[in-house]
Design an enzyme around this catalytic site. Structure first.
Site, short mmCIF file in Angstrom:
data_model
loop_
_atom_site.label_atom_id
_atom_site.label_comp_id
_atom_site.label_asym_id
_atom_site.label_seq_id
_atom_site.Cartn_x
_atom_site.Cartn_y
_atom_site.Cartn_z
N ASP A 149 -7.95 -5.38 -0.10
CA ASP A 149 -8.43 -6.22 -1.20
C ASP A 149 -8.04 -7.69 -1.04
O ASP A 149 -8.44 -8.51 -1.85
CB ASP A 149 -7.86 -5.71 -2.53
CG ASP A 149 -8.41 -4.33 -2.87
OD1 ASP A 149 -9.63 -4.15 -2.71
OD2 ASP A 149 -7.64 -3.45 -3.27
N HIS A 200 0.85 -1.19 0.00
CA HIS A 200 0.00 0.00 0.00
C HIS A 200 0.88 1.23 0.00
O HIS A 200 1.94 1.23 0.61
CB HIS A 200 -0.92 0.01 1.24
CG HIS A 200 -2.07 0.95 1.11
ND1 HIS A 200 -1.96 2.28 1.44
CD2 HIS A 200 -3.32 0.75 0.65
CE1 HIS A 200 -3.13 2.86 1.20
NE2 HIS A 200 -3.97 1.97 0.72
N1 CMC Z 1 4.23 -7.53 -4.69
C1 CMC Z 1 5.56 -7.48 -4.83
N2 CMC Z 1 6.32 -6.37 -4.67
C2 CMC Z 1 5.68 -5.23 -4.36
C3 CMC Z 1 4.29 -5.20 -4.18
C4 CMC Z 1 3.56 -6.40 -4.37
N3 CMC Z 1 2.23 -6.41 -4.22
N4 CMC Z 1 3.91 -3.93 -3.86
C5 CMC Z 1 5.03 -3.20 -3.84
N5 CMC Z 1 6.11 -3.99 -4.14
C6 CMC Z 1 7.51 -3.55 -4.16
C7 CMC Z 1 7.82 -2.79 -5.43
O1 CMC Z 1 8.30 -3.65 -6.46
C8 CMC Z 1 8.87 -1.81 -4.96
O2 CMC Z 1 10.10 -2.48 -4.89
P1 CMC Z 1 11.49 -1.64 -5.15
O3 CMC Z 1 11.54 -0.59 -4.07
O4 CMC Z 1 12.55 -2.67 -5.03
O5 CMC Z 1 11.36 -1.07 -6.54
C9 CMC Z 1 8.44 -1.48 -3.52
O6 CMC Z 1 7.68 -2.62 -3.08
C10 CMC Z 1 7.56 -0.24 -3.43
O7 CMC Z 1 6.49 -0.38 -4.36
P2 CMC Z 1 5.89 0.81 -5.20
O8 CMC Z 1 5.14 0.26 -6.37
O9 CMC Z 1 6.95 1.82 -5.48
O10 CMC Z 1 4.90 1.40 -4.12
P3 CMC Z 1 3.66 2.31 -4.40
O11 CMC Z 1 3.38 3.00 -3.14
O12 CMC Z 1 3.85 3.13 -5.63
O13 CMC Z 1 2.51 1.24 -4.77
C11 CMC Z 1 0.74 -0.29 -4.65
C12 CMC Z 1 1.52 0.81 -3.92
C13 CMC Z 1 -0.56 -0.55 -3.88
C14 CMC Z 1 0.36 0.20 -6.06
C15 CMC Z 1 1.60 -1.56 -4.73
O14 CMC Z 1 1.92 -2.04 -3.43
C16 CMC Z 1 0.93 -2.69 -5.55
O15 CMC Z 1 1.07 -2.70 -6.77
N6 CMC Z 1 0.19 -3.63 -4.87
C17 CMC Z 1 -0.57 -4.63 -5.58
C18 CMC Z 1 -1.91 -4.05 -6.04
C19 CMC Z 1 -2.86 -3.84 -4.90
O16 CMC Z 1 -3.06 -4.72 -4.06
N7 CMC Z 1 -3.52 -2.66 -4.89
C20 CMC Z 1 -4.55 -2.33 -3.89
C21 CMC Z 1 -4.10 -1.24 -2.96
S1 CMC Z 1 -5.15 -1.09 -1.51
C22 CMC Z 1 -6.71 -0.67 -2.07
C23 CMC Z 1 -6.79 0.55 -2.88
O17 CMC Z 1 -6.11 1.55 -2.65
O18 CMC Z 1 -7.62 0.56 -3.77
#
Ligand code: CMC
Length: 429
Positions: free
Chosen positions: A363, A306
């Protein structure tokens, strides 16, 4: 003395005021930055940017706290129903019994949609995604309810709010009925908000649907925990669109589109698809955890991680508990729930997920409950939208009423070509 942050740029020194929120959040006010220095800020994805001040929802991602208007999400989920929480978010206070009764009766009595809107559904393909239909029909409310479009007219706004809350479950259930080729079921106003929705989804003219109070309670709880989450992607979209003085229906329709994406609300659908894939692949959760750690795989654990929570999402805790209760009460042994639990266990003990502070989010378990209630997978994000609606409305309203409201219009750092002469078409190679 007010706090200030000091910025030095070239030979200039600038004092930037620091605002402090009621829960101690500190924010540097850069509203005079460009005028005084010519500088703008750059923050892709708004990771450090406070878009507004807001009195609706507080969340502390480090400790896993979520409160609507000061009330902990755990208390609201336990003691209130969804319409009570909707009132709280929109009007800023918990309703008295009389206020709640008036509100409830208004919402329950406006659940029918304009009859001509039903024909709208005839023109979409049967296999259309229900989120596409939801966004379109809500956008079309601007065409059907032209007497409630003026954002500056309090009466228009109040009517639009009640119409949206009352009609969204009907619009959503019709989108499901369209996909399975069944006749639409008119709403029944003597039922509860969630009971009515379940009946519109699952009853047919030849067979009524027995509403199970456990199902109603589970749905109410799910809607409550989804109801608001401060400046998330879809809420920011609603505010952004509303900042141009677009009407409420148009702003909410845009929010529905933003929610659809798999990184936001669409993750609940993507998460169940992932769990099904793991199960079909023999249930080897370790393989999928390893894949998620491998950047080259392009695979992420859906329902994990998140932007704000760097701790267990408090909503996921509530949903997991409810999941346990509901499945054991209904004596359902859902293999997906076991895969989800195993996946959580493996991921939470893995150094990659520990170091990056990746925990299950809202989720992760919600899809398992939706399955238990008989909700088909493509409807999962639609249910998220039904829950998030009061939050979107509350934020749109807060912005419209704010003295500091301005058109949302970010700047950019241009990186394209500098000025160059235009070559006429017949001279281009
Ligand atoms: N599985 C594997 N690695 C992950 C995941 C995951 N679900 N989420 C984040 N990471 C890693 C990512 O690869 C990155 O690694 P590095 O620093 O080595 O590049 C690090 O963690 C930070 O991730 P980010 O994408 O830069 O973080 P963000 O804050 O931009 O993204 C997120 C947040 C929710 C988009 C992401 O965690 C994700 O894609 N999760 C899966 C989709 C998901 O479950 N979304 C629902 C969010 S909660 C409900 C809502 O808001 O609607």
């Amino acid at each position: 003395m007010p706090e200030v942050a000091k910025l030095s740029y070239g030979d200039r020194q600038l004092d930037l005021p620091v605002h402090v929120g009621s829960e101690g959040e500190h924010a540097v006010d850069i509203s005079k930055l460009r005028a005084e220095t010519g500088l703008i800020t750059l923050d892709e994805g708004y990771v450090n940017t406070g878009a507004t001040s807001s009195a609706i929802t507080f969340l502390d991602g480090e400790t896993g706290i979520l409160r609507y208007r000061g009330y902990p999400i755990e208390s609201l989920a336990e003691h209130c129903d969804f319409l009570e929480v909707s009132y709280l978010l929109i009007y800023g206070k918990l309703p008295t019994a009389a206020e709640l009764e008036t509100f409830r009766s208004s919402i329950l009595n406006h659940s029918m949609i304009h009859e001509d809107m039903r024909s709208f559904y005839n023109s979409v393909p049967r296999d259309a995604h229900p989120m596409a239909i939801l966004a379109s029909v809500v956008g079309a409310m601007s065409a059907f309810y032209q007497d409630s479009l003026d954002p500056q007219n309090p009466r228009h706004v109040e009517v639009a709010i009640h119409r949206l809350l009352a009609k969204l479950p009907t619009i959503a259930a019709y989108s499901y009925k369209k996909s399975v080729g069944q006749p639409f079921m008119y709403p029944q106003n003597d039922l509860s908000y969630c009971g009515n929705f379940l009946r519109m989804m699952f009853a047919t003219p030849c067979e009524d649907y027995q509403i199970d109070p456990d199902y109603v309670r589970a749905l109410d709880m799910l809607f409550i925990v989804h109801a608001d989450h401060e400046q998330n992607c879809s809420t920011s979209t609603v505010r952004m669109v509303g900042s141009s003085n677009a009407n409420l229906f148009a702003s909410i329709s845009a929010g529905i589109c933003a929610l659809w994406g798999p990184l936001h609300g669409g993750a609940n659908e993507a998460c169940v698809q992932m769990l099904e894939q793991i199960l079909a692949d023999g249930g080897n959760v370790k393989k999928y955890v390893d894949m998620a750690k491998d950047k080259k795989s392009g695979f992420r654990l859906m329902g994990f991680g998140h932007r704000v929570y760097k701790n267990y999402d408090p909503r996921a805790k509530i949903i997991k508990r409810q999941c346990d209760l509901l499945l054991s009460k209904l004596r359902i042994k859902d293999p997906l729930f076991h895969v989800a639990q195993e996946l959580e266990e493996v991921a939470l003990n893995d150094s990659y997920f520990i170091e990056k502070k990746l925990y299950p989010n809202v989720d992760f378990y919600s899809g398992v409950i939706y399955r238990a209630l008989g909700i088909p997978v493509p409807m999962f994000t639609v249910l998220f939208a039904l829950g998030r609606l009061p939050g979107w409305i509350a934020h749109w309203l807060e912005m419209q009423r704010s003295d500091s409201k301005r058109l949302c219009r970010p700047r950019q750092v241009y990186t394209g070509p500098t000025e160059r002469p235009l070559v006429p078409l017949n001279e281009r190679s």
